[in-house]
Design a protein around this motif. Sequence first.
Motif, mmCIF file in Angstrom:
data_model
loop_
_atom_site.group_PDB
_atom_site.id
_atom_site.type_symbol
_atom_site.label_atom_id
_atom_site.label_comp_id
_atom_site.label_asym_id
_atom_site.label_seq_id
_atom_site.Cartn_x
_atom_site.Cartn_y
_atom_site.Cartn_z
ATOM 1 N N UNK A 59 16.140 3.298 -64.085
ATOM 2 C CA UNK A 59 15.468 4.575 -63.922
ATOM 3 C C UNK A 59 16.419 5.609 -63.332
ATOM 4 N N UNK A 60 16.067 6.872 -63.489
ATOM 5 C CA UNK A 60 16.910 7.955 -62.986
ATOM 6 C C UNK A 60 17.001 7.949 -61.460
ATOM 7 N N UNK A 61 15.899 7.559 -60.827
ATOM 8 C CA UNK A 61 15.864 7.544 -59.367
ATOM 9 C C UNK A 61 15.525 6.146 -58.861
ATOM 10 N N UNK A 62 16.084 5.823 -57.711
ATOM 11 C CA UNK A 62 15.805 4.567 -57.044
ATOM 12 C C UNK A 62 14.405 4.607 -56.404
ATOM 13 N N UNK A 63 13.890 3.469 -55.941
ATOM 14 C CA UNK A 63 12.601 3.466 -55.242
ATOM 15 C C UNK A 63 12.592 4.359 -53.997
ATOM 16 N N UNK A 64 13.777 4.594 -53.396
ATOM 17 C CA UNK A 64 13.849 5.477 -52.227
ATOM 18 C C UNK A 64 14.075 6.937 -52.628
ATOM 19 N N UNK A 65 13.932 7.238 -53.927
ATOM 20 C CA UNK A 65 14.010 8.600 -54.487
ATOM 21 C C UNK A 65 15.431 9.176 -54.512
ATOM 22 N N UNK A 66 16.423 8.361 -54.249
ATOM 23 C CA UNK A 66 17.803 8.816 -54.381
ATOM 24 C C UNK A 66 18.240 8.667 -55.835
ATOM 25 N N UNK A 67 19.165 9.510 -56.251
ATOM 26 C CA UNK A 67 19.682 9.428 -57.616
ATOM 27 C C UNK A 67 20.365 8.087 -57.832
ATOM 28 N N UNK A 68 20.169 7.516 -59.011
ATOM 29 C CA UNK A 68 20.803 6.247 -59.352
ATOM 30 C C UNK A 68 22.125 6.516 -60.077
ATOM 31 N N UNK A 69 23.199 5.947 -59.565
ATOM 32 C CA UNK A 69 24.536 6.137 -60.128
ATOM 33 C C UNK A 69 24.937 4.928 -60.965
ATOM 34 N N UNK B 178 30.312 -1.189 -56.805
ATOM 35 C CA UNK B 178 30.395 0.216 -56.406
ATOM 36 C C UNK B 178 29.290 0.545 -55.411
ATOM 37 N N UNK B 179 29.450 1.655 -54.718
ATOM 38 C CA UNK B 179 28.473 2.089 -53.722
ATOM 39 C C UNK B 179 27.233 2.611 -54.437
ATOM 40 N N UNK B 180 26.083 2.022 -54.117
ATOM 41 C CA UNK B 180 24.816 2.495 -54.675
ATOM 42 C C UNK B 180 24.088 3.445 -53.728
ATOM 43 N N UNK B 181 24.304 3.267 -52.424
ATOM 44 C CA UNK B 181 23.671 4.128 -51.430
ATOM 45 C C UNK B 181 24.445 4.003 -50.121
ATOM 46 N N UNK C 159 28.660 7.977 -52.929
ATOM 47 C CA UNK C 159 27.946 7.074 -53.826
ATOM 48 C C UNK C 159 28.709 7.029 -55.153
ATOM 49 N N UNK C 160 28.856 5.837 -55.701
ATOM 50 C CA UNK C 160 29.625 5.647 -56.930
ATOM 51 C C UNK C 160 31.040 5.166 -56.705
ATOM 52 N N UNK C 161 31.536 5.204 -55.473
ATOM 53 C CA UNK C 161 32.902 4.769 -55.180
ATOM 54 C C UNK C 161 33.081 3.291 -55.534
ATOM 55 N N UNK C 162 34.090 2.934 -56.327
ATOM 56 C CA UNK C 162 34.326 1.527 -56.653
ATOM 57 C C UNK C 162 34.724 0.703 -55.418
#
Length: 239
Positions: free
Chosen positions: A65-75, A160-163, A230-233
């Motif tokens: 989904x576009x957003x995680x359960x905590x409403x943050x953008x999913x990368x 990678x960093x998700x949150x 967020x997204x950093x490998x």
Amino acid sequence: MRLSVPIAVLCAVVAVPAAGAGSASPSTPSKVASVDVVGTGPINWTQVAARTQPSRGAPVLKTMTQFRPDYRARFVLALSELDDAKTGKPSWYRITIPGRPNGRTGWIPAGSVSLQPVDRWLVIYRGSRKFEFYVNGTVRRTGKVAVGRKGMETPLGLFYVQAKFDPTWAVLGAYAFETSGYSKLSDWPGGGVVGVHGTNTPDLIGEAVSHGCVRLYNKDIQYLRSVMGVGTPIKIVDA
């Protein structure tokens, strides 16, 4: 269409402060420390299916989904791209798929995400229990880490960093990064997710004592907080 794998040393642009304590002299990453990816960025669509092949008819491995359960953008983290033969522009990206089993990859339409180049990454050396943080191929900081104990080893691979967040649980120390990797059991709330975080037991840094997470001194995790988005490998190797 043709398959191309850009070798980039790429993430969202974050200013890098002076390294200070724990900094390292500039050096070129070794093969084991190198990271070759296309880019990272958020999902644009309400949801997108990661498929076994770059085809809308291929089996679905996972729907994100576009957003995680905590409403943050999913990368996502894209490893390679498939270019359209006519336009030369990317039509599909091969991404890492978070979750068990580690190491799965799948294909998503290029239009479903907005990617940015990555210029920094974190390397965790599980064997020698240390980390290196790179920017543009140069080590900016090093330090000791604690890793998973026997039977609960920190998993190897490219994640990678998700949150990222300020933890309320004391064991996570001063700051925490949620990664896309999973262990048999981790210190993370709910278990399973491999975190990179601070500590409330600094005397154990340098040991294999966790349930799979990677622990750093609080001064080091606070530094990484300021330079890793967020997204950093995050590459975990056995060296």
